[in-house]
Motif scaffolding. Structure first.
Motif, short mmCIF file in Angstrom:
data_model
loop_
_atom_site.label_atom_id
_atom_site.label_comp_id
_atom_site.label_asym_id
_atom_site.label_seq_id
_atom_site.Cartn_x
_atom_site.Cartn_y
_atom_site.Cartn_z
N TRP A 298 0.73 -1.32 -0.03
CA TRP A 298 -0.13 0.01 0.27
C TRP A 298 0.83 1.35 0.06
CZ3 TRP A 298 -5.14 0.90 -0.49
CH2 TRP A 298 -5.98 -0.38 -0.76
N TRP B 70 -8.48 -3.77 4.13
CA TRP B 70 -8.43 -4.64 3.27
C TRP B 70 -7.68 -5.72 3.51
CZ3 TRP B 70 -3.61 -6.33 1.15
CH2 TRP B 70 -3.79 -6.83 -0.15
N GLN B 71 -6.83 -5.93 4.57
CA GLN B 71 -6.35 -6.84 4.92
C GLN B 71 -7.07 -7.92 5.99
OE1 GLN B 71 -2.70 -6.60 7.43
NE2 GLN B 71 -2.11 -8.72 7.03
N SER C 257 -6.33 6.52 5.09
CA SER C 257 -5.20 5.64 4.48
C SER C 257 -4.98 4.55 5.25
CB SER C 257 -4.27 6.38 3.84
OG SER C 257 -4.74 7.62 2.95
N LYS D 30 2.14 -1.88 10.10
CA LYS D 30 1.37 -1.10 9.02
C LYS D 30 1.56 0.43 9.46
CE LYS D 30 -2.74 -2.92 9.04
NZ LYS D 30 -2.49 -4.33 9.54
N THR E 84 -6.07 0.32 4.61
CA THR E 84 -5.29 -0.94 4.64
C THR E 84 -5.42 -1.89 5.41
OG1 THR E 84 -3.49 0.97 3.98
CG2 THR E 84 -2.75 -1.22 4.69
#
Length: 313
Positions: free
Chosen positions: A148, A189-190, A182, A254, A186
């Motif tokens: 990402w 999404w995971q 943002s 992350k 991420t």
């Protein structure tokens, strides 16, 4: 000769007695081991658990009561915990973490539950969709962060898509008002696939005869969902929310890869603040106090979830 025979007999009897005593000792050892076999087999696991869990916890408690200075360390009692109440960086990190958890876990649950309901229907290529959806979950957070970060880069893939709509590049991880969202995107999404996996398994376990009986009784789709499906999924819903809550509270990799807590303090979650306090400012005592405070928060939130939902595991 008679004397020699008598000595031989006496000698032979002594050997038999020794052998008999050895057999008796071996039998007692085997009996002792048999009685305690379950404890002997459990002992390695207990030692590993203690080494990996309880020792770090005890070590963190011990560190939280000391201040580390160049000449060594000094005992300060609960001062590190008291100082946290007026530590603006720590309080701000709690606020950022709260926003992150609320949005990330909420979106993951709603989106994952919706996808699980969709997959529970007889759609084409369902097995393929299930496999593809689970791919992000098997990647490590560090790899996800790197992927990402490339997409968030100036003139990267996302700027290529959204720049015409936004009138220019979007500072995905450089704008304070955008960076946290943002990072949340991420995480969504995971970890949405984990919610899909658990909820889909729960939906598959709802007995068909209950649904069929409800249909015959004239129950609407909404009534079947509220009165049959949700009660069956109640324990799983609480479980997946607790798992995601605990995982979101300790998010680090992350954030470190994408923003390192910036810009400013926009994405400075608690784990990032702990890292900075310990390794940038060498204040290990206060960082340990933060970790223990976070542990207490996690335990309280998990207990509140379970008590509010009224479920038992």
């Amino acid at each position: 000769m008679a004397t020699d025979s008598s000595d031989a007999l006496t000698s032979g009897g002594g050997a038999d007695a020794v052998v008999s005593e050895d057999d008796g000792l071996a039998a007692r050892v085997l009996l002792w081991a048999d009685d305690r076999l379950r404890w002997l087999l459990t002992l390695p696991a207990v030692l590993i658990l203690f080494a990996l869990t309880f020792y770090p916890l005890l070590r963190a408690i011990e560190m939280s009561m000391h201040n580390y200075v160049p000449s060594g360390r000094e005992f300060v009692g609960a001062s590190n915990f008291v100082n946290l109440a007026s530590n603006e960086a720590f309080l701000n990190s709690l606020t950022v973490t709260g926003k992150f958890i609320g949005l990330a876990v909420g979106i993951e649950f709603l989106l994952g539950f919706g996808i699980a309901l969709l997959l529970n229907k007889k759609i084409k290529l369902r097995g393929l969709w299930q496999t593809l959806i689970l791919v992000p979950m098997i990647l490590s957070p560090t790899v996800v962060g790197l992927i990402w970060r490339l997409m968030y880069a100036p003139n990267g893939l996302l700027d290529y898509i959204f720049a015409p709509l936004a009138g220019g590049n979007v500072g995905w991880i450089s704008e304070p008002n955008v960076a946290l969202y943002s990072v949340i995107l991420t995480d969504v999404w995971q970890w949405t696939p984990l919610v899909v996996l658990v909820m889909f398994a729960g939906l598959q376990s709802v007995p068909d005869h209950l649904r069929e009986a409800a249909i015959m009784d004239g129950a609407s789709r909404r009534q079947r969902f509220v009165d049959i499906t949700l009660p069956y999924l109640k324990s799983l819903i609480v479980l997946i929310l607790i798992i995601r809550l605990v995982d979101a509270l300790r998010v680090f990799a992350k954030v470190y890869i994408l923003t390192r807590g910036g810009p400013g303090s926009a994405t400075n979650v608690v784990s990032m603040e702990m890292y900075r306090t310990a390794f940038r400012f060498s204040n290990f005592g206060e960082a340990a106090a933060m970790a223990l405070s976070l542990l207490v928060i996690v335990i309280l939130l998990a207990m509140t979830f379970v008590k509010t939902a009224g479920v038992e595991f």
